[in-house]
Structure formats: structure tokens, C-alpha cells
Motif scaffolding. Sequence first.
Motif, PDB file in Angstrom:
ATOM      1  N   LYS A  14       0.900  -1.319   0.028  1.00 15.38           N
ATOM      2  CA  LYS A  14       0.071  -0.133  -0.124  1.00 15.38           C
ATOM      3  C   LYS A  14       0.929   1.364   0.027  1.00 15.38           C
ATOM      4  CE  LYS A  14      -4.140  -1.776   2.214  1.00 15.38           C
ATOM      5  NZ  LYS A  14      -5.292  -1.449   1.300  1.00 15.38           N
ATOM      6  N   SER A  15       1.981   1.348   0.637  1.00 12.39           N
ATOM      7  CA  SER A  15       2.791   2.378   0.714  1.00 12.39           C
ATOM      8  C   SER A  15       4.046   2.571  -0.463  1.00 12.39           C
ATOM      9  CB  SER A  15       3.663   2.596   2.016  1.00 12.39           C
ATOM     10  OG  SER A  15       2.795   2.347   2.997  1.00 12.39           O
ATOM     11  N   HIS A  16       3.897   1.462  -1.259  1.00 15.01           N
ATOM     12  CA  HIS A  16       4.887   1.449  -2.355  1.00 15.01           C
ATOM     13  C   HIS A  16       6.360   1.440  -1.892  1.00 15.01           C
ATOM     14  CE1 HIS A  16       1.362   2.393  -5.121  1.00 15.01           C
ATOM     15  NE2 HIS A  16       0.997   3.126  -4.156  1.00 15.01           N
ATOM     16  N   CYS A  17       6.732   0.670  -0.946  1.00 15.70           N
ATOM     17  CA  CYS A  17       7.865   0.572  -0.328  1.00 15.70           C
ATOM     18  C   CYS A  17       8.722  -0.521  -1.131  1.00 15.70           C
ATOM     19  CB  CYS A  17       8.065   0.417   0.907  1.00 15.70           C
ATOM     20  SG  CYS A  17       6.975   1.856   2.024  1.00 15.70           S
ATOM     21  N   LEU A  18      10.236  -0.549  -1.133  1.00 12.35           N
ATOM     22  CA  LEU A  18      10.928  -1.564  -1.571  1.00 12.35           C
ATOM     23  C   LEU A  18      10.726  -2.805  -0.420  1.00 12.35           C
ATOM     24  CD1 LEU A  18      13.039  -2.261  -3.659  1.00 12.35           C
ATOM     25  CD2 LEU A  18      14.659  -1.686  -2.141  1.00 12.35           C
ATOM     26  N   ASP A  19      10.370  -3.798  -1.104  1.00  9.24           N
ATOM     27  CA  ASP A  19      10.300  -4.956  -0.238  1.00  9.24           C
ATOM     28  C   ASP A  19      11.565  -5.524   0.308  1.00  9.24           C
ATOM     29  OD1 ASP A  19       8.924  -7.136   1.123  1.00  9.24           O
ATOM     30  OD2 ASP A  19       8.308  -7.965  -0.700  1.00  9.24           O
ATOM     31  N   ASP A  20      11.580  -6.020   1.500  1.00  6.51           N
ATOM     32  CA  ASP A  20      12.540  -6.659   2.144  1.00  6.51           C
ATOM     33  C   ASP A  20      12.079  -7.251   3.473  1.00  6.51           C
ATOM     34  OD1 ASP A  20      12.881  -4.591   3.828  1.00  6.51           O
ATOM     35  OD2 ASP A  20      14.763  -3.950   2.784  1.00  6.51           O
ATOM     36  N   SER A  21      12.903  -8.112   3.858  1.00  2.20           N
ATOM     37  CA  SER A  21      12.570  -8.856   5.053  1.00  2.20           C
ATOM     38  C   SER A  21      12.745  -7.940   6.340  1.00  2.20           C
ATOM     39  CB  SER A  21      13.474 -10.093   5.276  1.00  2.20           C
ATOM     40  OG  SER A  21      14.894  -9.785   5.225  1.00  2.20           O
ATOM     41  N   ALA A  22      13.330  -6.622   6.185  1.00  3.47           N
ATOM     42  CA  ALA A  22      13.732  -6.017   7.446  1.00  3.47           C
ATOM     43  C   ALA A  22      12.457  -5.212   8.074  1.00  3.47           C
ATOM     44  CB  ALA A  22      14.756  -4.945   7.083  1.00  3.47           C
ATOM     45  N   TRP A  23      11.189  -5.059   7.314  1.00  6.00           N
ATOM     46  CA  TRP A  23      10.000  -4.329   7.644  1.00  6.00           C
ATOM     47  C   TRP A  23       9.567  -5.182   8.992  1.00  6.00           C
ATOM     48  CZ3 TRP A  23       9.703   0.347   6.571  1.00  6.00           C
ATOM     49  CH2 TRP A  23      10.041   0.839   5.024  1.00  6.00           C
ATOM     50  N   SER A  24       9.139  -4.628   9.945  1.00  3.27           N
ATOM     51  CA  SER A  24       8.814  -4.816  11.149  1.00  3.27           C
ATOM     52  C   SER A  24       7.480  -4.073  11.644  1.00  3.27           C
ATOM     53  CB  SER A  24       9.906  -4.796  12.279  1.00  3.27           C
ATOM     54  OG  SER A  24      10.933  -5.759  11.963  1.00  3.27           O
ATOM     55  N   LEU A  25       6.700  -4.872  12.503  1.00  2.38           N
ATOM     56  CA  LEU A  25       5.579  -4.111  13.291  1.00  2.38           C
ATOM     57  C   LEU A  25       6.190  -4.051  14.473  1.00  2.38           C
ATOM     58  CD1 LEU A  25       2.941  -3.156  12.117  1.00  2.38           C
ATOM     59  CD2 LEU A  25       1.687  -5.274  13.035  1.00  2.38           C
ATOM     60  N   VAL A  26       5.867  -2.589  15.252  1.00  2.00           N
ATOM     61  CA  VAL A  26       6.364  -2.454  16.474  1.00  2.00           C
ATOM     62  C   VAL A  26       5.268  -2.344  17.495  1.00  2.00           C
ATOM     63  CG1 VAL A  26       7.920  -1.045  17.903  1.00  2.00           C
ATOM     64  CG2 VAL A  26       8.525  -1.609  15.605  1.00  2.00           C
ATOM     65  N   GLU A  27       5.192  -2.973  18.659  1.00  2.00           N
ATOM     66  CA  GLU A  27       4.197  -2.724  19.482  1.00  2.00           C
ATOM     67  C   GLU A  27       4.978  -1.720  20.705  1.00  2.00           C
ATOM     68  OE1 GLU A  27       2.230  -5.146  23.449  1.00  2.00           O
ATOM     69  OE2 GLU A  27       3.316  -6.132  21.830  1.00  2.00           O
ATOM     70  N   HIS A  28       4.074  -0.378  20.446  1.00  3.33           N
ATOM     71  CA  HIS A  28       4.788   0.577  21.086  1.00  3.33           C
ATOM     72  C   HIS A  28       3.547   1.086  22.450  1.00  3.33           C
ATOM     73  CE1 HIS A  28       6.693   4.555  21.660  1.00  3.33           C
ATOM     74  NE2 HIS A  28       5.690   4.982  21.498  1.00  3.33           N
ATOM     75  N   HIS A  29       4.289   1.335  23.521  1.00  4.95           N
ATOM     76  CA  HIS A  29       3.506   1.530  24.747  1.00  4.95           C
ATOM     77  C   HIS A  29       3.990   3.141  25.277  1.00  4.95           C
ATOM     78  CE1 HIS A  29       1.593  -2.258  25.102  1.00  4.95           C
ATOM     79  NE2 HIS A  29       2.642  -2.777  24.737  1.00  4.95           N
ATOM     80  N   PRO A  30       3.523   4.005  24.785  1.00 10.94           N
ATOM     81  CA  PRO A  30       3.910   5.293  25.247  1.00 10.94           C
ATOM     82  C   PRO A  30       3.938   5.652  26.718  1.00 10.94           C
ATOM     83  CG  PRO A  30       1.891   5.647  24.145  1.00 10.94           C
ATOM     84  CD  PRO A  30       2.149   4.344  24.175  1.00 10.94           C
ATOM     85  N   ILE A  31       2.820   5.349  27.422  1.00 16.40           N
ATOM     86  CA  ILE A  31       2.802   5.528  28.891  1.00 16.40           C
ATOM     87  C   ILE A  31       3.962   4.661  29.431  1.00 16.40           C
ATOM     88  CG2 ILE A  31       1.316   5.418  31.022  1.00 16.40           C
ATOM     89  CD1 ILE A  31      -1.189   5.953  29.119  1.00 16.40           C
ATOM     90  N   LEU A  32       4.081   3.096  29.299  1.00 18.36           N
ATOM     91  CA  LEU A  32       5.110   2.492  29.850  1.00 18.36           C
ATOM     92  C   LEU A  32       6.356   3.047  29.470  1.00 18.36           C
ATOM     93  CD1 LEU A  32       3.555  -1.061  29.921  1.00 18.36           C
ATOM     94  CD2 LEU A  32       3.330   0.651  31.740  1.00 18.36           C
ATOM     95  N   GLY A  33       6.653   3.797  28.153  1.00 19.29           N
ATOM     96  CA  GLY A  33       7.713   3.825  27.775  1.00 19.29           C
ATOM     97  C   GLY A  33       8.666   2.812  27.231  1.00 19.29           C
ATOM     98  N   ILE A  34       7.980   1.699  26.760  1.00 19.86           N
ATOM     99  CA  ILE A  34       8.717   0.509  25.979  1.00 19.86           C
ATOM    100  C   ILE A  34       8.026   0.054  24.889  1.00 19.86           C
ATOM    101  CG2 ILE A  34       9.007  -0.255  28.501  1.00 19.86           C
ATOM    102  CD1 ILE A  34       6.506  -2.233  28.108  1.00 19.86           C
TER     103      ILE A  34
END
Length: 545
Positions: free
Chosen positions: A149-169
Amino acid sequence: LLPSLRPPASTDDDVDLEQLVNDMNSSMESVYSTQADTAVLLNNGHGRRHTPPLPPSSPSRERLRHSQPMHIKAVRHLQEEHQLRPASLPAIPNPFPELCSPTGSPILSPIQTSDNHIVKVWSEDGAGKVVEIPADMTARDMCQLLVYKSHCLDDSAWSLVEHHPILGIERCLEDHEQVVQVQASMSSDSKFLFRKNYAKYEFFRNPLNFFPEQMVAWCQESDGSIPQSQLLQNFLNSSSCPEIQGHLYVKEPGRKSWKKLYMFLRRSGLYYSAKGTSKEPRHLQLLSDLEDSNIFTVITGRKLHNAPTDYQFCIKPSKVRSDCKELKMLCAEDEQSRTCWMTAFRLLKYGIVLYQSYNVPQQRKANLSPFTAPVRSVSENSLVAMDFSGRTGRVIDNPVEAQSAAVEEGQTWRKRSQRMNVLGSPSPLHPSSLSTVIHRTQVWFHGRIMREDAHKMMIQQGQVDGLFLLRDSQSNPKAFVLTLCHHQKIKHFQILPCEEDGQVFFSLDDGATKFTDLIHLVEFYQLNRGVLPCKLKHPCTAVAL
């Protein structure tokens, strides 16, 4: 006088007025009697019947007769006849049965619930994208969808990050994890980020860089003679018992003080020794298990938790959403030991599943058709110094010859630029002016970002050898800075402009090797190490969704 005004009528049409009045009075009497029998009022806690007053006496009241109105009986007959009438009629087939059946009708059919879920993902620039995914979609498939959908270069380095701003982790989801399940365990303020992580599977390529011998128990027992292939097999084999050991700072619950303990990481969990470095079972205390927990990187800095070093990480139980008291806060002495603990935690928890996820993109590349357009790679194995002076090219193995070839290639680029200056005409797109702005279109250039922001981006995308970015210099407005990662340390190199014969060049080595623009400079150091500690391999990018 009234009878004289009425027209003559037949005897069948005459209406008995007296009989009509009697029927009306009888109906009113029956209504009043029914109300009198059923109305009960509570007075001081006792039931008392209340009889409504009857209408005043009239001469015709004595002649009232109790009877039921005939029209009620007539309606009953009509209803009974209406109910019996369709049964006597012949059955007519329905020409549109699919419209009357609940299963086939789009209106009468029950609403079918979809298994799709709505997930919102954020990019590095703060933009978000809402996608609808099935319940069983994995993190790898989610990244593939966002790349498309974003027309990025496909490679295995893309990741989905679970981000918790209140906990800071935050942590990178494993490729096999289901996104919907992870989202169900997140709080309302948590979110998913879409970014690259080059260190996700780097330990499979260079395991010795991630597992120092002094931290691996069996390496100490065998005097460090175990090869790196055997090192990974011990982690992946469920029948073996690998162990990581070393000192860690542990934050005391409810306090900002830290205690230095000797820790042991095994398949059964993370333990600390209550007596020095003793490994006896009676001295080991369980700090956290691996099955129902995940390991996170702390991104809030050391001041918030009063940490002894900058290399913090924590273990968060899966059931905990936003309670900071349930986190097991840990702190390592350096980046290498923190990476070792976090990598070993992932390997001991998931085992062979991580290796299978690592092999998926490798098998996909091997199955590509030879007629497929090749994607340019900047890996160290595929980019080497070449000599094309003869009829056939050859690989330059001698480092001295490779260095001289690099200098000669830089001179060739400079001569090519000079010829363009002579032939070209001064215009807004003149090569001399274009060379100062053309690099701003590249994914590795990040403009006027601070040194601290560059550090943060490098850490987030994995501190692997060759990870780099370019940015504007804060001290010299005409210069640039190359930020490079080597041996899990981030270094900065200043790119200075130099002028020769009215032409502006850029150089990393005080003018020994000159380049007309930063794109030429980056391409050169992707092929040749030069004065850098390693070649440029992985551009640190920030995608916009």
C-alpha cells in the motif's frame, strides 16, 4: 312540528328511538358496574371498594335490560370465517420462493458477522493508516500489505512494532505472531509502528557477535571451542539446555533503587542467585518465566527510572496492559550484553519458529524466476571491488590494488562532472547546483535532524554493521555528517565540501577522494570501505504511510 318535517319513509326504515336509548343505557350500566366491581383503593392500608356514582335517575332507567351488543358477536363470526377461509381455497405456488426464505433473501437473512478487524498503524512521521485484516493475519503478512500500500521496497527488514508510550517501552513483533491477538492485549493508548529492523535476524548470520563467550555457559566449559553453527543449534534444539549468565541491574519493586545480581537465563525462565554467583538450585530464585512474557526495550531514558546505565530493557507479562508495577525492569552494563540477553530470550522462547521465519524470505529469493528483474542489493557479499579495464571483469582481491582502484574511480567521477560543467549551460538544473540538492531525494538523507535523533533512529532500526544515514551538520552549515554503526557502536564522520577549479566536491578523507555529490559518495562507500570501519550496507529510512 318535527314529524311534519321528516319525509315519509317505509316501515322497514323506521327506527325505534326508545329501543335505541334503552340499549345505550344498558351498555353504560354494564360499564359502570364492571368498574365498580374492580376498582379498589388503598386507604390507611385497608382495601376499600369505591363505587362510582350512577347517573341521575330517569324515567327510562327502570326499563333497562342487561344484554350484550350484537356487533361483538358479528365481528367474531367474521374473524372465524376469515381464519377458515384460506384453508378452503386452492394452494397457489409462490413464484419467488428465494425472496421469502430467510436464507436466500438479502433482507430476511440474518446478518453475517465478518472475521475482519480494524487495525491502525503509524509511521515514523506521525501519519497513520487504517487497514482491515483477518483475524489470523501474521505480522509478516501485515508488513507485506503495508509495503504494497505504501509502495516501499520489499525486504525482510520491515517490522511491526508494539509501542506503549505511557510505559515507555516497545518491541518488534515476531513474524509469526498474529496481529489481532497482540492488539487484544494492548491498552487504548498503545499503538503499532511500521519501521525497519535490520537486527531482527542478524544473529543467524553472525551469532558470535551477539553471544560473547563469557556470557554463554557451555563456551566457558569448552574453553570457547564451539563453532558458531553449534552455538545456534544449542539454542534451537529443544532437548539441549543452553544458558546465558552474567550480572544485571534489577529495579526493586516500588522503588527507584537498583540492585546488581548475577542472572541465569534458561528455557524455564530468568533466575537470579541469592548468593553471589552460585548456581545451586537452593540459591536460585525465579524472576520471570518466558512462556507468558515478552521482552521490551525501554525508550524513556535512564533519568525516569534512575537507571545506572543507558542500556535498559524489561520483561512484561502478557496479561499486563498499563500497570508499570508489574514490569521487571533490568539494566545491562553495555549494548552488547543487553543485545545478548534480549536475543537469547527470543531464541529460548520461540526456538525453531524463529529460524523458520528467517528462512521464508531466503526461500522466496531462491524461488524467483531468472527472468525477474533483479533488485539491487548492497550486502557485503554481493558488492566487491571490480576491474573492468580488460575484456572481462575480475574481482580485485588485493586490498592495496582495491584502494588505488577506488581513488581512480573517484577521479573518473570528478572528470565526468567537469565535462558536464563545460558542455552544460548555467540554468536552475545546472550540475553544479543540482549536486547540492539531489541527495535530498534519497531515503538515507534525513536533513536537519539532531545528533540525538540520529542515535535514536539507529537504535530503533537495529545496530548492525553498515547501518547508516546522512544528515546536515549542526556546526558547519555547508557540511554534512555520515552516521554509521559498527560493532554496535554509532560513529559520526563529517563530510566537508572542497572547491577545485570553481567546482564544489565532497570528501570524507580531507580531499584525498572527492565526489561531485553525496549520491556518488554513498555509492562509492557501498563498494569500498575506504577510511570507514566498514562498508555502507543498510540505509536508515523513515517511511511515510
